[in-house]
Design an enzyme around this catalytic site. Sequence first.
Site: not given
Length: 329
Positions: A36, A102, A116, A258-259
Amino acid sequence: MRIAVTGSIATDHLMTFPGRFTEQLLAGSLDRLSLSFLVDELEVRRGGVAANIAFGLGGLGLHPVLVGAVGGDWSDYQLWLKEHGVDTDSVHVSTTRHTARFVCTTDADHNQIGSFYPGAMSEAGRISLSRVAERTGGLDLVLVSPNDPEAMLRHTRECAALGIPSAADVSQQLAVLGRADTRALLDRPAYLFTNAYEAVLLQERTGWTEQQILGRVGTWVTTRGADGVHLEQAGVRPLDIAAAPLRRGVTPEPTGAGDAFRAGFLAGLAWDLGHEQAARLGSVLAATALETTGTQTYTLRRTPLLARLRAAYGDRAARQVAPRLTALR
């Protein structure tokens, strides 16, 4: 041009641990971990490939149709996208799963522990493009970007059956797709998007040579980071576009660049500017995204965008785009 962007819609929960993960690991006890970490930072970012691309298109005034699957927890995200010009009425809302997420913790040495959760994305294969086309009055181009593999395959098949031009953007899913499915996603798309690494991986996954892939796609668009963009068609001289330079002193954040490029390139296609100018516009959007942290945090303004085009590619490039930026202030 009415563009539908299919693919992932997700949120990123990014945390920072001020210590070191390695200091929490006990030799001889690695087979029974129970760790943790008390983190001191939490940043929640909007993401998902399709949502990022739709955000860029919406920012340019194109009102793209977002097609993907989310959970009932996405109301704030939906409002954000609507405010930025995205049509979200074809997004499937799961009644049992949360929006894909994510979760990642980074320590002082930049080591990361991440998970994810695909969540509602696993239901994206239920979405019918024919219904999307019927609702919107027709689609002129469908981008098939990373998503649940079954959804990507269904959308590719539907585009072929309905006679709607498609663009293939397999990217991150190349790591999990088998040969037959990867080949199926290259069913005569008008455009294929990859980065330089993915271009090589795509050949390995399909078992096809570069020329064989070119024989199955219209235009292959490969982004090469600081080395610019390479466009190739079978039997046509390749076209190379230099990258738009970043502002001095800026440390680039590559996530989402890139998007942003895809959004700018698709906008150029919608405005009938030609491949060279579309790649230039995409490169300018990519540079803008690189200078911000987060995938949907950049702002598009008419004057700065045109100034950037002019500085990178000359007056003619800026003049060609200027009449199209009526939605920008």
